[in-house]
Design a protein around this motif. Structure first.
Motif, mmCIF file in Angstrom:
data_model
loop_
_atom_site.group_PDB
_atom_site.id
_atom_site.type_symbol
_atom_site.label_atom_id
_atom_site.label_comp_id
_atom_site.label_asym_id
_atom_site.label_seq_id
_atom_site.Cartn_x
_atom_site.Cartn_y
_atom_site.Cartn_z
ATOM 1 N N LYS A 16 -28.419 43.456 -7.208
ATOM 2 C CA LYS A 16 -27.792 42.302 -7.840
ATOM 3 C C LYS A 16 -27.895 41.040 -6.985
ATOM 4 C CE LYS A 16 -24.566 45.155 -10.482
ATOM 5 N NZ LYS A 16 -25.098 44.786 -11.809
ATOM 6 N N LEU A 17 -28.389 41.182 -5.763
ATOM 7 C CA LEU A 17 -28.620 40.021 -4.909
ATOM 8 C C LEU A 17 -29.992 39.445 -5.246
ATOM 9 C CD1 LEU A 17 -27.330 38.507 -2.405
ATOM 10 C CD2 LEU A 17 -28.954 39.816 -1.035
ATOM 11 N N VAL A 18 -30.013 38.230 -5.784
ATOM 12 C CA VAL A 18 -31.262 37.644 -6.277
ATOM 13 C C VAL A 18 -31.369 36.190 -5.823
ATOM 14 C CG1 VAL A 18 -31.353 39.150 -8.307
ATOM 15 C CG2 VAL A 18 -30.142 36.957 -8.437
ATOM 16 N N PRO A 19 -32.588 35.649 -5.771
ATOM 17 C CA PRO A 19 -32.734 34.221 -5.453
ATOM 18 C C PRO A 19 -31.991 33.366 -6.470
ATOM 19 C CG PRO A 19 -34.843 35.348 -5.288
ATOM 20 C CD PRO A 19 -33.897 36.321 -5.914
ATOM 21 N N ALA A 20 -31.139 32.468 -5.962
ATOM 22 C CA ALA A 20 -30.304 31.681 -6.853
ATOM 23 C C ALA A 20 -30.609 30.193 -6.784
ATOM 24 C CB ALA A 20 -28.824 31.908 -6.512
ATOM 25 N N LYS A 21 -31.043 29.735 -5.621
ATOM 26 C CA LYS A 21 -31.266 28.295 -5.467
ATOM 27 C C LYS A 21 -32.307 28.074 -4.377
ATOM 28 C CE LYS A 21 -28.575 24.003 -5.129
ATOM 29 N NZ LYS A 21 -28.749 23.602 -6.531
ATOM 30 N N GLN A 22 -33.205 27.149 -4.610
ATOM 31 C CA GLN A 22 -34.219 26.810 -3.616
ATOM 32 C C GLN A 22 -34.193 25.292 -3.415
ATOM 33 O OE1 GLN A 22 -38.600 27.663 -4.232
ATOM 34 N NE2 GLN A 22 -38.155 29.145 -2.623
ATOM 35 N N PRO A 23 -33.379 24.821 -2.462
ATOM 36 C CA PRO A 23 -33.288 23.382 -2.223
ATOM 37 C C PRO A 23 -34.648 22.784 -1.881
ATOM 38 C CG PRO A 23 -31.526 24.550 -1.084
ATOM 39 C CD PRO A 23 -32.479 25.588 -1.585
ATOM 40 N N THR A 24 -34.859 21.543 -2.316
ATOM 41 C CA THR A 24 -36.132 20.858 -2.087
ATOM 42 C C THR A 24 -35.991 19.742 -1.054
ATOM 43 O OG1 THR A 24 -35.653 19.394 -3.962
ATOM 44 C CG2 THR A 24 -36.969 21.374 -4.405
#
Length: 326
Positions: A16-24
């Motif tokens: 259930k731990l998944v990529p949630a946000k990728q700041p730019t």
């Protein structure tokens, strides 16, 4: 991101731990990242001489500091989460103590005459350790400019505090671990393990205690991690299902309850090893299908961060977070 608190991380919830946000905020390579002890903030330094502070509850950058003159690496929160320490990559090898509130330097720690390769802050008080290519370990107090302890060694060491801040471990010559009591470290180690079995050419690049204090994790520039019993010094497991084709220094981390080790891999996955068995308990596709050379699990929340040329924040899926708050 609404980080969930005090959740037990087990094999059932890992998927259930998944990529949630990728700041730019940057595309430069990340050279260090770490969470605050309370888990509400994260700080990272990049190869374009920048430091970024993030609010973990929102996943949004809250501060940005440029260090174009001195460069920056090995950034760590000081005892106050609104202050940070970082190494210098230009001009000199000074460690700089920075206020993140007003972007001003509080103090400079001078003494290393070659590149600083690691900084580790005590979880107990205002002390911190630094290691460098000058083959020394220095012990510092944030309140004074001069180091309060110095160890001269025969090779570049690695070092870390234990979770209680009462002792520290030093990794020497890529095969030996020595434990020192902070109250009497000048008298030498109270325990020494090694030489440990180590293949030729495998360089120890970092070390850390598990949050429970039972294990020491040795990170390397190979496709091996060494999980060492902190009491006996025996290698409990060699973790080596992940890959490191380019032989870059990899930073791995424990989950908060010490059950798993999280590490990136050049096959495009992030691996989770079960500490009790040494086996892979779960693997998840890495963002960008790249080697995440840095993986860091939040000490308080079901949140993690991975980094290569981009930062990715991971958290539990929405249904898991909803269950956690019921």
């Amino acid at each position: 991101m609404n980080a969930s608190k005090e959740l037990e991380v087990n094999a059932e919830v890992l998927p259930k731990l998944v990529p949630a946000k990728q700041p730019t905020d940057t595309t430069a390579k990340v050279n260090c990242l770490t969470f605050s002890l309370k888990g509400d903030h994260m700080i990272m330094s990049t190869d374009d001489d920048s430091i970024f502070l993030y609010d973990i509850n929102t996943g949004i950058r809250s501060r940005n500091v440029n260090s174009k003159k001195y460069g920056c690496s090995h950034v760590k929160f000081a005892s106050d989460a609104m202050c940070a320490l970082h190494g210098s990559t230009k001009i000199d090898n000074t460690i700089r103590y920075l206020s993140l509130t007003d972007n001003k330097y509080i103090r400079y720690f001078q003494g290393h005459d070659k590149l600083v390769t690691g900084i580790n802050v005590s979880p107990l008080d205002d002390m911190f350790l630094s290691v460098a290519e000058d083959r020394t370990i220095r012990l510092w107090d944030l309140k004074t400019h001069n180091c309060i302890g110095l160890m001269n060694l025969t090779a570049t060491p690695i070092a870390t505090f234990d979770p209680e801040g009462l002792l520290f471990a030093a990794g020497l010559d890529n095969n030996t671990i020595k434990l020192y009591d902070l109250r009497s470290f000048d008298k030498g180690p109270f325990s020494s393990f090694g030489p440990l079995d180590n293949e030729d050419g495998v360089e120890w690049t970092a070390m850390r205690f598990s949050p429970c204090g039972k294990y020491i994790l040795i990170c390397t520039n190979s496709d091996q991690l060494f999980l060492v019993d902190a009491f006996s010094g025996a290698i409990r497991y060699v973790l080596q299902d992940h890959q490191n084709v380019k032989k870059v220094p990899i930073t791995a981390s424990f989950t908060p309850e010490s059950s798993f080790v999280m590490v990136g891999s050049s096959d495009g996955y992030v691996y989770f090893y079960d500490v009790e068995t040494g086996l892979v308990a779960h693997r998840a596709p890495a963002p960008n299908n790249e080697l995440c050379h840095i993986t860091e699990f939040n000490p308080q929340h079901f949140v993690a961060a991975t980094a290569d040329s981009k930062l990715t924040l991971w958290c539990g899926t929405e249904d898991f977070k909803a269950q956690a708050h019921q």
